[in-house]
Design a protein around this motif. Structure first.
Motif, PDB file in Angstrom:
ATOM      1  N   HIS A 265       0.813  -1.224   0.000  1.00 47.47           N
ATOM      2  CA  HIS A 265       0.000   0.000   0.000  1.00 47.47           C
ATOM      3  C   HIS A 265       0.838   1.261   0.000  1.00 47.47           C
ATOM      4  O   HIS A 265       0.303   2.350   0.173  1.00 47.47           O
ATOM      5  CB  HIS A 265      -0.903   0.025   1.232  1.00 47.47           C
TER       6      HIS A 265
ATOM      7  N   TYR B 232      -0.922  -0.796  -5.064  1.00 49.90           N
ATOM      8  CA  TYR B 232      -1.936  -1.775  -4.726  1.00 49.90           C
ATOM      9  C   TYR B 232      -3.037  -1.761  -5.786  1.00 49.90           C
ATOM     10  O   TYR B 232      -3.436  -2.801  -6.308  1.00 49.90           O
ATOM     11  CB  TYR B 232      -2.490  -1.429  -3.346  1.00 49.90           C
ATOM     12  N   ASP B 233      -3.491  -0.557  -6.121  1.00 48.28           N
ATOM     13  CA  ASP B 233      -4.534  -0.443  -7.140  1.00 48.28           C
ATOM     14  C   ASP B 233      -4.063  -1.040  -8.460  1.00 48.28           C
ATOM     15  O   ASP B 233      -4.816  -1.740  -9.144  1.00 48.28           O
ATOM     16  CB  ASP B 233      -4.919   1.032  -7.350  1.00 48.28           C
TER      17      ASP B 233
ATOM     18  N   ILE C  17      -4.332  -4.767  -8.455  1.00 51.28           N
ATOM     19  CA  ILE C  17      -5.721  -5.225  -8.611  1.00 51.28           C
ATOM     20  C   ILE C  17      -6.119  -5.197 -10.085  1.00 51.28           C
ATOM     21  O   ILE C  17      -6.716  -6.146 -10.612  1.00 51.28           O
ATOM     22  CB  ILE C  17      -6.680  -4.302  -7.821  1.00 51.28           C
TER      23      ILE C  17
ATOM     24  N   VAL D 218      -2.922 -11.777  -6.201  1.00 52.15           N
ATOM     25  CA  VAL D 218      -2.303 -10.599  -5.595  1.00 52.15           C
ATOM     26  C   VAL D 218      -1.910 -10.922  -4.157  1.00 52.15           C
ATOM     27  O   VAL D 218      -2.669 -11.528  -3.407  1.00 52.15           O
ATOM     28  CB  VAL D 218      -3.270  -9.408  -5.607  1.00 52.15           C
TER      29      VAL D 218
ATOM     30  N   THR E 183      -0.607  -9.010  -0.903  1.00 52.34           N
ATOM     31  CA  THR E 183      -0.329  -7.689  -0.334  1.00 52.34           C
ATOM     32  C   THR E 183       0.554  -7.839   0.892  1.00 52.34           C
ATOM     33  O   THR E 183       0.245  -8.633   1.779  1.00 52.34           O
ATOM     34  CB  THR E 183      -1.640  -6.999   0.079  1.00 52.34           C
TER      35      THR E 183
ATOM     36  N   ASP F 229       3.416  -5.589   3.681  1.00 53.80           N
ATOM     37  CA  ASP F 229       3.725  -4.219   4.075  1.00 53.80           C
ATOM     38  C   ASP F 229       5.018  -3.776   3.397  1.00 53.80           C
ATOM     39  O   ASP F 229       5.749  -4.575   2.809  1.00 53.80           O
ATOM     40  CB  ASP F 229       3.752  -4.044   5.593  1.00 53.80           C
TER      41      ASP F 229
ATOM     42  N   SER G  29       8.349  -5.440   4.236  1.00 52.27           N
ATOM     43  CA  SER G  29       8.462  -6.802   3.715  1.00 52.27           C
ATOM     44  C   SER G  29       8.707  -6.769   2.218  1.00 52.27           C
ATOM     45  O   SER G  29       9.501  -7.538   1.682  1.00 52.27           O
ATOM     46  CB  SER G  29       7.179  -7.588   3.978  1.00 52.27           C
TER      47      SER G  29
ATOM     48  N   PRO H  81       9.660 -10.455   7.951  1.00 52.02           N
ATOM     49  CA  PRO H  81      10.650 -10.187   6.908  1.00 52.02           C
ATOM     50  C   PRO H  81      11.045  -8.708   6.882  1.00 52.02           C
ATOM     51  O   PRO H  81      10.235  -7.843   7.191  1.00 52.02           O
ATOM     52  CB  PRO H  81       9.926 -10.570   5.609  1.00 52.02           C
ATOM     53  N   GLY H  82      12.282  -8.470   6.490  1.00 49.90           N
ATOM     54  CA  GLY H  82      12.756  -7.083   6.419  1.00 49.90           C
ATOM     55  C   GLY H  82      13.408  -6.688   7.727  1.00 49.90           C
ATOM     56  O   GLY H  82      13.112  -7.245   8.770  1.00 49.90           O
TER      57      GLY H  82
ATOM     58  N   LEU I 133       5.968  -1.396  11.301  1.00 48.11           N
ATOM     59  CA  LEU I 133       6.064  -1.308   9.849  1.00 48.11           C
ATOM     60  C   LEU I 133       7.468  -0.921   9.411  1.00 48.11           C
ATOM     61  O   LEU I 133       7.932  -1.314   8.348  1.00 48.11           O
ATOM     62  CB  LEU I 133       5.042  -0.308   9.308  1.00 48.11           C
TER      63      LEU I 133
ATOM     64  N   ARG J 134      10.105  -1.720  11.139  1.00 45.81           N
ATOM     65  CA  ARG J 134      11.010  -2.698  11.756  1.00 45.81           C
ATOM     66  C   ARG J 134      11.988  -2.024  12.720  1.00 45.81           C
ATOM     67  O   ARG J 134      13.149  -2.390  12.772  1.00 45.81           O
ATOM     68  CB  ARG J 134      11.810  -3.474  10.702  1.00 45.81           C
TER      69      ARG J 134
ATOM     70  N   PHE K  49     -12.677   1.109  -9.274  1.00 42.73           N
ATOM     71  CA  PHE K  49     -12.338   0.319 -10.454  1.00 42.73           C
ATOM     72  C   PHE K  49     -13.581  -0.052 -11.246  1.00 42.73           C
ATOM     73  O   PHE K  49     -13.549  -0.926 -12.095  1.00 42.73           O
ATOM     74  CB  PHE K  49     -11.621  -0.979 -10.049  1.00 42.73           C
TER      75      PHE K  49
ATOM     76  N   GLN L 257       0.274 -11.946   4.491  1.00 41.28           N
ATOM     77  CA  GLN L 257      -1.098 -11.481   4.543  1.00 41.28           C
ATOM     78  C   GLN L 257      -2.015 -12.429   3.778  1.00 41.28           C
ATOM     79  O   GLN L 257      -1.928 -12.556   2.565  1.00 41.28           O
ATOM     80  CB  GLN L 257      -1.167 -10.084   3.933  1.00 41.28           C
TER      81      GLN L 257
ATOM     82  N   PRO M  33      -6.458  -9.724   1.946  1.00 45.85           N
ATOM     83  CA  PRO M  33      -5.876  -9.174   0.725  1.00 45.85           C
ATOM     84  C   PRO M  33      -6.883  -9.139  -0.420  1.00 45.85           C
ATOM     85  O   PRO M  33      -7.741 -10.009  -0.538  1.00 45.85           O
ATOM     86  CB  PRO M  33      -4.740 -10.143   0.410  1.00 45.85           C
ATOM     87  N   ALA M  34      -6.763  -8.138  -1.245  1.00 40.28           N
ATOM     88  CA  ALA M  34      -7.614  -7.986  -2.402  1.00 40.28           C
ATOM     89  C   ALA M  34      -7.230  -9.052  -3.423  1.00 40.28           C
ATOM     90  O   ALA M  34      -6.151  -9.625  -3.334  1.00 40.28           O
ATOM     91  CB  ALA M  34      -7.423  -6.608  -2.974  1.00 40.28           C
TER      92      ALA M  34
END
Lengths: 525, 537, 314, 269
Positions: A376, A382-383, A386, A401, A403, A405, A408, C31-32, C275, C277, D55, D128, D214-215
């Motif tokens: 994000h 992110y968009d 999608i 997809v 997602t 952070d 990561s 991770p990270g 976020l 880390r 969208f 996620q 997640p999307a």
């Protein structure tokens, strides 16, 4: 009962104590204040050392380098008003401008410049451009020395056309020259004492950074251009408020508690467009967003499947939706705003579902899931994921997809641990640098997406060549290879959109993506 | 009785929910100043509701539908809430059943005593304090000064009920309504509290309206009695006359279910020693401190009891004497800290698996509380059948057959599919008995099996237990605080005080000639025996 | 009393140790790492490696844990891996704000809940009760961040009554700070009122059924006195426990509200640090909030006997 | 009366939710994942009852599919939490002693962990996905269930029917299975309904912080969070999922109240 009452009284007293225990009083800024927003706190005040884009933007108000990036991506004078390059291309002699003073009143001298440069290049320095300017880098520096009071001489190990571009790099703090007193006796960083139009004021972590006007600022003549050109502080003080949340920032602008809202997320544009008293300023950026493929993945090792995915995407429509009409669709790593963006780079890859299906079939693809990592930060990635997922579905390609952070994603990018990944690269002023983030040896740097001998060779040529026309030919060759091999799909370059209160005048966006609050005035109401 | 203190006429109470029969119908009665009147009836007879209606304190969900209530000539039903409040406390005082919940746990005794006085009498603080201390002294609270600063939980049930009494009588009401004031107390405290109540009301000239299900108390402490059955007044009259010659069949049944000496009587069984408790010691762990457990509290201290097959031994004592704990220990449900329990000569703590299984089948227990002893989620058939789980060699059909027959024996034929909450307290206790006997035990420990039941039900359950015992010939350790029941059923009696045996012997001998002072006090405090003797004289 | 407190604190040690160990391992499993995050997308592997060394991240994990635990016991929570600020000071400065918002909100919510819960139970099944119960159930069903956003939109943007960003400390601009905190506090108060009101109502109903309430009425006391003196303290005790739990929970977890209203509070610090880390900050925050949680619960247990003298603390 | 009205409303709302979920299996107004880039951010109309998102996806279809996914996640989480909570709680409450002390230390440690942070870190570790969210939320809510079960077990083990079971010679496992567990279920059932609501809320809060489901799969939570930038400009995007959450929680909570009234021993027949 009295015991209960006693408890309540005690509680109230404790609360009062807490309220009053807040940090010591600081005076309310006086005079005219220009309020801008940062979406995250800066990381340090040391130019190019511990940094991110926000840090660069703030710091570039305070410090200046010998040379500065211009709006067209070229390099122009800043603290040095002129320089010469020896015929072998290895010796640069910079002449310092007269009358420039540091914020502490000390005059700018060659010795100060040498001290600053050596600090950046010191063995224990973590300066971002150090690797490039050290032995083995694109422009290895051999020595730096002062010649008199106003002449600085830099010797390189070899000719390096990109040397000045390196010095001007925004993410290296523009190689900002700071006074010796910026560090304490033990060599620890205090705060930047530079030569910029604003002084370092107060940094209240996660809240704001205040930069008061530097009254002794000596401007270059002429119009402002990029980081260089004529610069003038037109307000008494600039305050960068840290407002992580985009909606809150937009609301603040609408309320008038902000004057400048830079880096407006495309999906938040609607909150400020059409609002009375607010106007927008926008400029294309030299960044690019795209999908990186892990070509070592058994499935994606086949370029036909990668091409099939590329052909399934309607880049134009994707760009329009993802950037809310602000970005430029672009199939080339070279940004549309770059002077090197030519006829070869211009054509977009056309969506062709039939061809995509055929290619996928040829590659023996049978609907195996392809995991597309995204995050994000920023939301457009992110968009985009999608939309890519939905568009590839039309070509029978099954994308999942994933997602994660930002940290990561960064870790997985660095390790090359992905099948496909939506990723964005911040503005690089020179196409060699742009290609440099893609091309590299995967064994040494697993994050590099493109690792073929031809690409390596062309990139090396582009670095060693100074003539623009020759360079254009090299980049065109690179472009053709890139489109044939598809190690990545490029989607778009963003436009930097800044929303401003109407009372703010003089603000201009530029491809360098940093907000520039010099030459910006705020009318009192 | 022209100048009655309280006149209730045509009182009808209904539930708020329409369509239900009235809970109380056409009740008329009067209370004269200084008189002591009892209202008796079993649970659900409406006696509590009738008295709560007097000061206008009916619980939510029911309301007075008709009738007049005159107190000192004033029509209470016509009064505003504010005027009614002036009468509550000052004119009509109330004492409730449950001493554990009738004092506010969050306020000191002093504050709770003072608030009535503050409200109804304009007195200064010093005077209030003086009166409180004086009143506490009159209800025989040992250290009144300290008591004022203490919280209710620091007192036993009997003490709290005295404090309640003090707080109510301090306002010198003309009428005291006491709703089952001693039901929750043990025999000794019960007597003390009632004696106090009668003495103080007599002294102050306060009329007493005593609501109870216990005819023994009625006989001993009241002048007149009203008998309520299912919301209807069935009989009224002078206490002595009503008890001696009940006119209404319901009254007769109530009077008939009073245990009397010589009733039924002991079986006189007695073979080999089946259960022997030897030098048993039970301790409760103290509150764990920072470094290990605190000092243990000894609740059973070196007790020896032998129960022979076929014999009924009663274990009596006031609450806190340790009798329930000892009953549990006899079945190995409480660990011993010293001594041992032998069943058929074998130490139950050292049994192997097979012996233990046989022991569990041969020794059963009936608990006091029929609400908590039956698992609420199971059907009656399953509950009773659970006791047969460890009986070897039974097929499912045989097991079901045995459950059916046992339920028939306890008078619950065809109840297999019901669940506990669909049954009355008496029926539940029958289920508990069925569960205990279905495995054909040789020993049954009955822990206060009837003390939670209404009087008429008590009698039926006791009779059932006796009949079964006679038929099956199991030995029984009968734990109770009720000496009337003891006299009715037990061959021998063991009296327990503070974890030690103070007296034991054949029932008749102990009752006729109690040697220990504690036994004598227990006997004296037993109201049912008193009425039996009273009516005989 | 002191022994009791000492004992409770002693008993909390294994809990806190577990928390410390868990968080230490947890952040390292994600991770990270901070070096990568700080240096960003274009950083060279050598730069990352050297930063990792500088941050002490290439030592063995047990060694890192022992070092950190040892320092923490000495009161030194280390420095932020990203900004280098001392973690202790960072936590305290952020916690002030969170604490103010949480304490005021929970205080207000308790006040509202007690008043309406008491009244609703007193007039059980009345229209007032129906309304209170309905509101409480509704409030319980609304996601707090959504509520916050709606309030922000209505009062901040549309009506422009209250500021939407730019939190300033009290010491600088008391009025500004108070105005700014109105919306977060209102949001949090509303969100927390639901469950507290329901709790207060149901425990009041329980208390109202008890004999001593009838006894108090039988003494002729007015309803007001009955409610305030006899019902309230007893009905409040369970609510107090819930208030304690709520405080403990909120001190560590108003990240969502802080995000909506741009408050530089502790919750936001924790989320940001996870976020980014920023291991030392995450660890410090967790240890801090866990300790706080233990202390708040201890405080509730100490206060409890004020309302219910049957419970003693020693 | 009041109780009834609330009950009916509760049943009605939960019934509606079930209806929406079941309908979603056989019919959805549009493909909830299909994008329509010529029709983005369309306000509610006859073609799109609840409008379209950024969208061009149909909000109604997504809300319907979201109902299924949100409810399924909540159910999975509740099932997992209750199962684990029963095991731990019964072990702790029935065995007491050292087992209890150790389990309670773990439970306290979990409680002292700020829930949202725990979930955030766990999801970051696990990656996620729906499963991570179920696992993370289950762990975060485990102590609440354990507390309830343990309290129930502690009180039930003092009941005389448990003693009766011991007196009959039943082993401890059998006693727990046959007597303690069934009677510990009512409070667990009540907390399970509350838990369902908490999970729906937490999932939306996690989505808000960027780590939700997640999307492209829609949940009410991620719909709400992705609608956030359009709060002012396209309010229909946040209204639909917001109202879905509120209605579901209201229904579930009222159902929980009804259950509580029904299972309260004081109200037993």
């Amino acid at each position: 009962m009295p015991s209960i009452r006693r408890a309540l009284v005690l509680g109230a007293a404790a609360m009062a104590a807490l309220l009053s225990a807040c940090s010591p009083a600081a005076p309310e800024p006086e005079g005219s204040v220009l309020r801008a927003r940062l979406n995250a706190d800066i990381i340090s005040s040391d130019p190019g050392m511990k940094r991110d884009a926000n840090t660069d933007a703030v710091i570039l108000h305070v410090v200046e380098g010998l040379v500065a990036a211009r709006e067209d991506g070229s390099v122009g004078p800043m603290l040095a008003d002129r320089w010469t390059v020896s015929p072998d291309g290895r010796t640069y002699r910079f002449h310092l401008r007269d009358g420039v003073r540091f914020h502490n009143g000390a005059p700018l001298t060659a010795a100060a410049v040498v001290w600053s440069l050596n600090r950046y290049l010191a063995p224990d320095s973590r300066w971002r451009c150090k690797a490039d300017l050290s032995h083995g880098g694109v422009a290895p520096v051999e020595s730096v020395r002062a010649d008199g009071r106003d002449m600085v001489e830099v010797r390189l190990e070899q000719a390096a056309p990109l040397f000045l571009a390196e010095l001007a790099r925004l993410d290296c703090g523009g190689t900002g020259i700071v006074h010796r007193d910026s560090v304490d006796a033990a060599g620890r960083w205090r705060y930047p004492i530079g030569t910029g139009p604003f002084r370092w004021g107060e940094w209240r972590h996660k809240q704001f950074i205040d930069l008061p006007r530097f009254d002794g600022y000596r401007s270059l003549p002429g119009a402002p251009d990029g980081i260089g050109g004529g610069k003038q502080a037109l307000v008494d003080r600039v305050r960068f408020s840290v407002i992580p949340d985009g909606s809150a920032a937009a609301a603040a602008l609408v309320r008038g508690s902000l004057d400048v809202l830079d880096a407006l997320a495309p999906n938040e544009l609607a909150n400020v467009t059409g609002v009375p008293g607010i106007h927008l300023s926008s400029a294309p950026s030299l960044d690019f967003y795209g999908v990186l493929f892990q070509v070592k993945d058994p499935l994606l090792a086949d370029p036909r499947l990668r091409r099939a995915i590329a052909l399934s995407i309607d880049v134009g429509a994707l760009t329009r939706v993802v950037t809310h009409g602000t970005g430029s669709a672009d199939s080339s790593p070279i940004p549309t705003a770059s002077p090197f963006f030519g006829a070869v780079q211009r054509p977009l890859i056309k969506r062709d579902l039939a061809a995509a299906r055929a290619l996928a079939k040829e590659a023996g693809y049978k609907g195996q899931p392809i995991r597309l990592a995204t995050s994000h930060s920023p939301p457009e990635m992110y968009d985009a994921a999608i939309l890519i997922q939905a568009m590839a579905r039309d070509a029978g390609i099954n994308i999942e997809v994933e997602t994660i952070d930002w940290a990561s994603q960064l870790a997985r990018y660095t390790n090359g641990n992905y099948q496909a990944m939506v990723f964005g690269f911040s503005a690089r002023l020179d196409p060699s640098l742009t290609y440099g983030v893609l091309i590299g040896d995967k064994r040494e740097e697993p994050r590099k997406a493109w690792d073929t001998p031809e690409a390596h060779a062309l990139l090396r040529q582009s670095i060693a060549t100074a003539d623009p026309a020759a360079r254009q030919r090299i980049f065109d060759a690179l472009e053709r290879r890139f489109r044939a091999e598809v190690p990545a799909i490029i989607l778009y370059n963003t436009h930097r959109v800044t929303a401003l209160r109407d009372r703010v005048t003089g603000y201009r966006n530029w491809p360098g993506q940093t907000q520039r609050l010099w030459n910006v005035a705020r009318e009192a109401r | 009785m022209t100048d009655a203190l309280l006149q209730v006429s045509g009182l009808r109470i209904e539930a708020d929910q329409p369509g239900l029969a009235p809970l109380l119908e056409g009740l008329d009665f009067e209370v004269a100043a200084g008189e002591r009147l009892a209202i008796v009836g079993e649970s659900g007879s409406g006696k509590t509701m009738a008295t709560r209606a007097i000061p206008g304190l009916l619980a939510a969900g029911v309301h007075r539908a008709a009738g007049s209530i005159r107190f000192e000539g004033e029509e209470l039903t016509a009064l505003e809430e504010r005027d009614l409040r002036a009468i509550r406390g000052a004119g009509i005082g109330m004492v409730f059943q449950e001493p554990m919940t009738s004092l506010n746990p969050a306020l000191t005794i002093g504050k709770q005593l003072a608030e009535g006085l503050k409200l109804h009498r304009r007195l200064d603080d010093a005077e209030i304090r003086r009166r409180c201390i004086d009143m506490l002294r009159r209800v025989q609270i040992a250290d009144p000064e300290r008591c004022l600063a203490a919280y209710p939980h620091e007192f036993s049930g009997g003490m709290r009920q005295r404090i309640m009494l003090a707080s109510v009588l301090m306002l010198e009401p003309r009428l005291l309504i006491a709703d089952e004031p001693t039901t929750a107390l043990d025999t000794l405290s019960q007597r003390e509290v009632l004696e106090l109540m009668v003495a103080l009301t007599r002294e102050m000239g306060t009329a007493l309206l005593l609501i109870t299900h216990d005819l023994g108390l009625v006989a001993q402490y009241t002048d007149r009695v009203l008998v309520l059955e299912k919301g209807v007044l069935v009989e009224a009259g002078q206490t002595r006359e009503v008890l001696a010659a009940p006119k209404h069949p319901y009254t007769a049944k109530l009077v008939g279910s009073l245990p009397r000496p010589g009733d039924g009587g002991a079986t006189g069984g007695g073979g080999d020693v089946l259960l022997s408790i030897e030098q048993a010691v039970v301790e409760y762990r103290g509150k764990p401190g920072l470094f290990g457990a605190g000092a243990p509290k000894r609740v059973i201290d070196g007790v020896d009891i032998a129960v022979r097959s076929g014999e009924i031994v009663a274990l009596v004592g006031a609450s806190g004497s340790g009798k329930t704990t000892l009953g549990r220990a006899a079945l190995g449900l409480k660990e011993l800290a010293g001594g041992m329990v032998r069943f058929d000569g074998v130490d139950i703590a050292a049994m192997d698996r097979r012996q233990e299984r046989d022991f569990r089948r041969a020794a059963q227990i009936v608990f006091q509380d029929p609400f908590s002893s039956l698992a609420p989620h199971l059907r009656i058939g399953e509950i009773v059948g659970a006791a047969l789980r460890h009986v070897p060699g039974l097929t499912a059909a045989e097991r079901a057959e045995r459950v059916t027959r046992t339920l028939e024996e306890v008078g619950l034929a065809g109840y297999e599919r019901r669940r506990p909450h669909q049954m009355s307290g008496g029926q539940r206790q029958r289920v508990a008995i069925a569960r205990a006997i279905v495995s054909r035990p040789r020993l049954v420990v009955a822990d206060e099996p009837v003390s939670a039941l209404d009087l008429t039900i008590q009698k039926q359950v006791i009779e059932l237990l006796q009949a079964l015992q006679r038929e099956r010939g199991f030995a029984c350790l009968f734990v109770t605080h009720d000496l009337a029941v003891v006299e009715q059923v037990a061959d021998r009696v063991v009296v327990l005080e503070k974890g030690r045996i103070v007296e034991e012997g054949a029932t008749a001998a102990v009752f006729a000639n109690p040697r220990h002072d504690y036994t004598r006090r227990l006997l004296a405090a037993s109201p049912a025996l008193a009425i039996a003797e009273g009516s005989a004289s | 009393m002191l022994t009791y407190i000492f004992k409770r604190l002693l008993l909390a040690i294994p809990t806190l140790f577990l928390v410390a160990l868990a968080v230490f391992l947890l952040v390292r499993l994600i991770p990270g790492d901070p070096a990568q995050v700080m240096l960003g997308e274009g950083a060279s592997p050598e730069a990352i490696a050297s930063l990792r060394t500088e941050l002490g991240l290439d030592e063995a994990v047990p060694v890192q844990f022992a070092t950190w635990l040892g320092r923490s016991l000495g009161g030194d929570l280390g420095n932020s891996a990203i900004t280098g600020e001392p973690v202790g000071a960072l936590i305290l400065s952020r916690f002030q704000l969170t604490a103010v918002v949480v304490l005021i909100s929970v205080g207000l919510a308790t006040l509202i809940a007690v008043t309406f819960g008491l009244l609703a139970a007193w007039r059980q099944n009345s229209r007032l009760d129906l309304a209170v119960l309905g509101m409480a159930s509704f409030v319980l069903a609304v996601p707090s961040f959504w509520l916050g956003l709606v309030l922000l939109l209505v009062f901040g943007v549309m009506l422009q009554w209250l500021p939407v960003v730019g939190y300033v400390p009290f010491s600088e601009d008391a009025l500004g700070a108070v105005l700014f905190l109105v919306l977060p506090i209102v949001t949090l108060t509303i969100s927390e009122t639901g469950v507290l009101t329901r709790m207060m109502r149901s425990s009041t109903i329980d208390v109202l059924r008890l004999d001593y309430v009838t006894h108090a009425r039988a003494k002729g006391l007015s309803e007001r006195t009955v409610l305030m003196r006899h019902v309230f303290p007893n009905a409040f005790a369970p609510t107090l426990t819930l208030v304690g739990l709520t405080l403990g929970r909120l001190f560590g977890g108003i990240a969502v509200i802080e995000t909506v209203f741009t408050l530089p509070g502790l919750g936001r610090l924790m989320v940001d640090s996870v976020l980014a880390r920023d291991y030392p900050v995450v660890q410090g925050c967790l240890l801090f909030t866990a300790t706080l949680y233990v202390l708040v619960n201890l405080l509730v247990d100490i206060l409890y006997p004020l309302f219910d003298p049957r419970v003693t603390v020693s | 009366m009041r109780g009834r009205a609330h009950q009916y409303l509760g049943f009605g709302l939960v019934g509606l939710l079930l209806l929406v979920i079941l309908t979603g299996f056989v019919w959805l107004p549009y493909d909830p994942l299909a994008i329509d880039l010529d029709n983005v951010l369309a306000p509610p109309s006859w073609a799109h009852w609840l409008g379209t998102d950024q969208f061009g996806r149909d909000v109604a279809a997504r809300a319907m599919l979201g109902a299924r996914i949100s409810a399924f996640i909540a159910l999975q989480t509740v099932a997992l939490t209750v199962l684990a909570g029963l095991i731990v709680g019964l072990a702790s409450g029935f065995l007491r002693g050292w087992t209890d002390r150790i389990l309670m230390t773990f439970s306290d440690a979990l409680l002292a962990f700020p829930g949202i942070l725990l979930a955030l870190s766990l999801i970051a570790v696990l990656g996620q996905s729906r499963h991570s969210i179920v696992i993370a939320l289950s762990i975060a809510y485990l102590p609440s269930v354990v507390r309830v079960v343990r309290a129930a077990a502690l009180s039930i083990r003092e009941r005389e029917y448990v003693e009766a079971s011991r007196a009959a010679g039943d082993g401890p496992l059998y006693t727990v299975w046959r007597y303690v567990l069934p009677n510990a279920l009512p409070p667990v059932l009540i907390i399970a309904t509350s838990l369902f609501g908490w999970v729906v809320l937490s999932e939306s809060a996690l989505s808000f912080l960027g780590v939700g489901v997640p999307a492209p799969a829609p949940t009410w939570g991620n719909m709400l969070s992705s609608a956030r930038p359009y709060m002012a400009s396209a309010s229909w995007l946040s209204i639909a999922p917001g109202l879905c959450i509120v209605a579901t929680l209201l229904g579930i909570n009222m159902l929980g109240d009804a259950l509580r009234d029904r299972l309260d021993p004081r109200n037993a027949a």
